[in-house]
Design a protein around this motif. Structure first.
Motif, PDB file in Angstrom:
ATOM      1  N   MET A 175       0.512  -1.171  -0.170  1.00 34.58           N
ATOM      2  CA  MET A 175       0.042   0.322  -0.174  1.00 34.58           C
ATOM      3  C   MET A 175       0.687   1.057   0.038  1.00 34.58           C
ATOM      4  SD  MET A 175      -1.033   0.796   3.536  1.00 34.58           S
ATOM      5  CE  MET A 175      -0.760   0.442   4.876  1.00 34.58           C
ATOM      6  N   GLN A 176       0.164   2.145  -0.217  1.00 34.77           N
ATOM      7  CA  GLN A 176       0.951   3.556  -0.018  1.00 34.77           C
ATOM      8  C   GLN A 176       0.138   4.732  -0.082  1.00 34.77           C
ATOM      9  OE1 GLN A 176       1.468   4.858  -4.050  1.00 34.77           O
ATOM     10  NE2 GLN A 176       3.333   6.483  -3.651  1.00 34.77           N
ATOM     11  N   MET A 177       0.228   5.483   1.529  1.00 32.76           N
ATOM     12  CA  MET A 177      -0.072   6.704   1.985  1.00 32.76           C
ATOM     13  C   MET A 177       0.709   7.876   2.045  1.00 32.76           C
ATOM     14  SD  MET A 177      -0.096   4.572   5.651  1.00 32.76           S
ATOM     15  CE  MET A 177      -0.618   6.140   6.876  1.00 32.76           C
ATOM     16  N   CYS A 178      -0.391   9.098   1.363  1.00 34.29           N
ATOM     17  CA  CYS A 178      -0.483   9.679   1.569  1.00 34.29           C
ATOM     18  C   CYS A 178      -0.839  11.211   2.026  1.00 34.29           C
ATOM     19  CB  CYS A 178      -0.259  10.342  -0.442  1.00 34.29           C
ATOM     20  SG  CYS A 178       0.252   9.040  -1.186  1.00 34.29           S
ATOM     21  N   ILE A 179      -0.697  12.705   2.669  1.00 33.03           N
ATOM     22  CA  ILE A 179      -1.215  13.020   3.120  1.00 33.03           C
ATOM     23  C   ILE A 179      -1.031  14.177   1.884  1.00 33.03           C
ATOM     24  CG2 ILE A 179      -1.386  14.825   4.672  1.00 33.03           C
ATOM     25  CD1 ILE A 179      -0.516  12.915   6.252  1.00 33.03           C
ATOM     26  N   PHE A 180      -1.991  15.326   1.389  1.00 36.81           N
ATOM     27  CA  PHE A 180      -1.948  16.623   0.525  1.00 36.81           C
ATOM     28  C   PHE A 180      -2.323  17.550   1.769  1.00 36.81           C
ATOM     29  CE2 PHE A 180      -2.391  12.108  -2.377  1.00 36.81           C
ATOM     30  CZ  PHE A 180      -1.440  12.661  -2.505  1.00 36.81           C
ATOM     31  N   CYS A 181      -1.132  18.267   1.654  1.00 34.63           N
ATOM     32  CA  CYS A 181      -2.077  19.909   2.150  1.00 34.63           C
ATOM     33  C   CYS A 181      -1.978  20.302   1.057  1.00 34.63           C
ATOM     34  CB  CYS A 181      -0.982  20.424   2.474  1.00 34.63           C
ATOM     35  SG  CYS A 181      -0.361  19.327   4.351  1.00 34.63           S
ATOM     36  N   PHE A 182      -3.201  21.309   0.917  1.00 35.22           N
ATOM     37  CA  PHE A 182      -3.427  22.099   0.200  1.00 35.22           C
ATOM     38  C   PHE A 182      -3.866  23.538   0.767  1.00 35.22           C
ATOM     39  CE2 PHE A 182      -5.710  18.537  -1.082  1.00 35.22           C
ATOM     40  CZ  PHE A 182      -5.395  17.813  -2.312  1.00 35.22           C
ATOM     41  N   GLY A 216     -10.286   7.910   1.378  1.00 36.83           N
ATOM     42  CA  GLY A 216      -9.441   9.272   1.375  1.00 36.83           C
ATOM     43  C   GLY A 216      -9.938   9.314   2.542  1.00 36.83           C
ATOM     44  N   LYS A 217      -9.201  10.274   3.266  1.00 42.12           N
ATOM     45  CA  LYS A 217     -10.115  11.461   4.643  1.00 42.12           C
ATOM     46  C   LYS A 217     -10.028  12.437   4.760  1.00 42.12           C
ATOM     47  CE  LYS A 217     -12.003  11.558   8.795  1.00 42.12           C
ATOM     48  NZ  LYS A 217     -13.576  11.245   8.830  1.00 42.12           N
ATOM     49  N   VAL A 218     -10.311  13.457   4.658  1.00 44.83           N
ATOM     50  CA  VAL A 218      -9.897  15.542   5.067  1.00 44.83           C
ATOM     51  C   VAL A 218     -10.453  15.064   6.339  1.00 44.83           C
ATOM     52  CG1 VAL A 218     -11.316  17.543   4.937  1.00 44.83           C
ATOM     53  CG2 VAL A 218     -11.477  16.387   3.407  1.00 44.83           C
ATOM     54  N   LEU A 219      -8.243  15.560   6.928  1.00 48.30           N
ATOM     55  CA  LEU A 219      -8.107  15.728   7.914  1.00 48.30           C
ATOM     56  C   LEU A 219      -8.545  17.416   8.700  1.00 48.30           C
ATOM     57  CD1 LEU A 219      -4.462  13.929   7.203  1.00 48.30           C
ATOM     58  CD2 LEU A 219      -7.437  12.931   8.061  1.00 48.30           C
ATOM     59  N   ALA A 239      -9.154  23.057  -3.761  1.00 52.59           N
ATOM     60  CA  ALA A 239      -9.445  23.133  -1.766  1.00 52.59           C
ATOM     61  C   ALA A 239     -10.715  24.609  -1.235  1.00 52.59           C
ATOM     62  CB  ALA A 239      -7.586  23.729  -1.626  1.00 52.59           C
ATOM     63  N   VAL A 240     -11.055  24.433  -1.195  1.00 45.48           N
ATOM     64  CA  VAL A 240     -11.997  25.542  -0.334  1.00 45.48           C
ATOM     65  C   VAL A 240     -11.283  26.223   0.269  1.00 45.48           C
ATOM     66  CG1 VAL A 240     -14.820  26.091   0.581  1.00 45.48           C
ATOM     67  CG2 VAL A 240     -14.426  23.949  -1.671  1.00 45.48           C
ATOM     68  N   SER A 241     -10.448  25.716   1.131  1.00 43.05           N
ATOM     69  CA  SER A 241      -9.746  26.132   2.411  1.00 43.05           C
ATOM     70  C   SER A 241      -8.813  25.484   2.078  1.00 43.05           C
ATOM     71  CB  SER A 241     -10.565  26.440   3.823  1.00 43.05           C
ATOM     72  OG  SER A 241     -10.883  25.050   4.489  1.00 43.05           O
ATOM     73  N   PRO A 242      -7.864  26.119   3.023  1.00 50.10           N
ATOM     74  CA  PRO A 242      -6.262  25.571   3.185  1.00 50.10           C
ATOM     75  C   PRO A 242      -7.044  23.941   3.985  1.00 50.10           C
ATOM     76  CG  PRO A 242      -6.045  27.538   4.248  1.00 50.10           C
ATOM     77  CD  PRO A 242      -7.821  27.641   4.176  1.00 50.10           C
ATOM     78  N   CYS A 243      -6.475  23.143   3.618  1.00 43.89           N
ATOM     79  CA  CYS A 243      -6.508  21.470   4.059  1.00 43.89           C
ATOM     80  C   CYS A 243      -5.964  20.706   3.932  1.00 43.89           C
ATOM     81  CB  CYS A 243      -8.343  21.557   3.187  1.00 43.89           C
ATOM     82  SG  CYS A 243      -7.909  20.771   1.476  1.00 43.89           S
ATOM     83  N   ALA A 244      -6.168  19.518   4.726  1.00 42.42           N
ATOM     84  CA  ALA A 244      -5.283  18.184   4.620  1.00 42.42           C
ATOM     85  C   ALA A 244      -6.272  17.541   3.932  1.00 42.42           C
ATOM     86  CB  ALA A 244      -4.721  18.062   5.194  1.00 42.42           C
ATOM     87  N   VAL A 245      -5.784  16.338   3.011  1.00 43.25           N
ATOM     88  CA  VAL A 245      -6.139  14.858   3.016  1.00 43.25           C
ATOM     89  C   VAL A 245      -5.574  13.925   3.207  1.00 43.25           C
ATOM     90  CG1 VAL A 245      -7.353  13.436   0.885  1.00 43.25           C
ATOM     91  CG2 VAL A 245      -7.918  16.127   1.290  1.00 43.25           C
ATOM     92  N   LEU A 246      -5.905  12.973   3.785  1.00 41.67           N
ATOM     93  CA  LEU A 246      -4.946  11.357   3.774  1.00 41.67           C
ATOM     94  C   LEU A 246      -5.513   9.699   2.798  1.00 41.67           C
ATOM     95  CD1 LEU A 246      -2.585   9.123   5.825  1.00 41.67           C
ATOM     96  CD2 LEU A 246      -5.065   8.999   6.427  1.00 41.67           C
ATOM     97  N   ASP A 247      -4.406   9.563   1.899  1.00 38.42           N
ATOM     98  CA  ASP A 247      -4.907   8.786   1.101  1.00 38.42           C
ATOM     99  C   ASP A 247      -4.326   7.625   1.414  1.00 38.42           C
ATOM    100  OD1 ASP A 247      -7.255   9.810  -0.695  1.00 38.42           O
ATOM    101  OD2 ASP A 247      -5.722  10.501  -2.077  1.00 38.42           O
ATOM    102  N   VAL A 248      -4.707   6.680   1.578  1.00 40.60           N
ATOM    103  CA  VAL A 248      -4.529   4.963   1.484  1.00 40.60           C
ATOM    104  C   VAL A 248      -4.736   4.288  -0.099  1.00 40.60           C
ATOM    105  CG1 VAL A 248      -3.947   3.225   2.657  1.00 40.60           C
ATOM    106  CG2 VAL A 248      -4.552   4.900   3.327  1.00 40.60           C
ATOM    107  N   LEU A 249      -3.367   3.987  -1.007  1.00 39.16           N
ATOM    108  CA  LEU A 249      -3.942   3.624  -1.591  1.00 39.16           C
ATOM    109  C   LEU A 249      -3.316   2.231  -1.850  1.00 39.16           C
ATOM    110  CD1 LEU A 249      -2.657   6.470  -2.345  1.00 39.16           C
ATOM    111  CD2 LEU A 249      -2.885   6.302  -4.640  1.00 39.16           C
TER     112      LEU A 249
END
Length: 163
Positions: free
Chosen positions: A1-8, A26-29, A90-100
């Motif tokens: 698996m691969q995990m990523c956190i995207f900060c927008f 996917g989860k919006v943090l 991104a509607v506002s500053p946000c972060a998303v965790l993705d597990v693939l």
């Protein structure tokens, strides 16, 4: 698996893309994220263009077009359903965790492809919708990875995790 956190930062975008043969959790943090997603129509419906320079397009059904604000539920994208073709804004500053799972691997056909979506009504060659409204469908055309797409790789400084 691969995990990523995207900060927008606000208004940043990950363009319409896919995760072929992969399941993605996917989860919006924190913050708010607009998600627009599609699934391919089966059986496959492809339109060849008669105009020079116009791409071949494939029909997809809109699965989701909404804003997720943390805290919110985890989303799951399956290889052929749930909105595997999607874009984030991104509607506002946000972060998303993705597990693939499994991770991208080009030699096994798991390569990210980018798309441009066109309204269903742009195809004037007699295509008709049997379920739903025209607004629920779009034609997707493959495109090159956008030149202005840049993702800064992160650095993990903790212990190594074997999965």
């Amino acid at each position: 698996m691969q995990m990523c956190i995207f900060c927008f930062p606000t208004s940043s975008v990950i363009p319409l893309h896919d995760h072929p043969e992969m399941t993605v959790f996917g989860k919006v943090l924190y913050g708010s994220l607009h998600v627009k997603s599609y699934d391919w129509i089966e059986p496959t419906c492809i339109r060849e263009s008669t105009e020079p320079g116009c791409p071949q397009v494939r029909l997809a059904r809109l699965v989701m077009d909404k804003v997720f604000t943390a805290p919110c539920r985890t989303s799951v994208l399956y290889p052929k359903s749930g909105g595997n073709l999607h874009c984030f804004t991104a509607v506002s500053p946000c972060a998303v965790l993705d597990v693939l799972a499994p991770p991208y691997r080009e030699d096994l056909g798991r390569k990210c492809t980018y798309y441009i979506d066109y309204p269903f009504s742009t195809s004037g060659n007699g295509a008709q919708i049997s379920n739903g409204k025209e607004e629920d469908y779009a034609w997707l055309a493959e495109t090159e990875t956008p030149d202005d797409l840049y993702m800064q790789p992160g650095v993990y400084v903790g212990p190594t995790i074997q999965v």
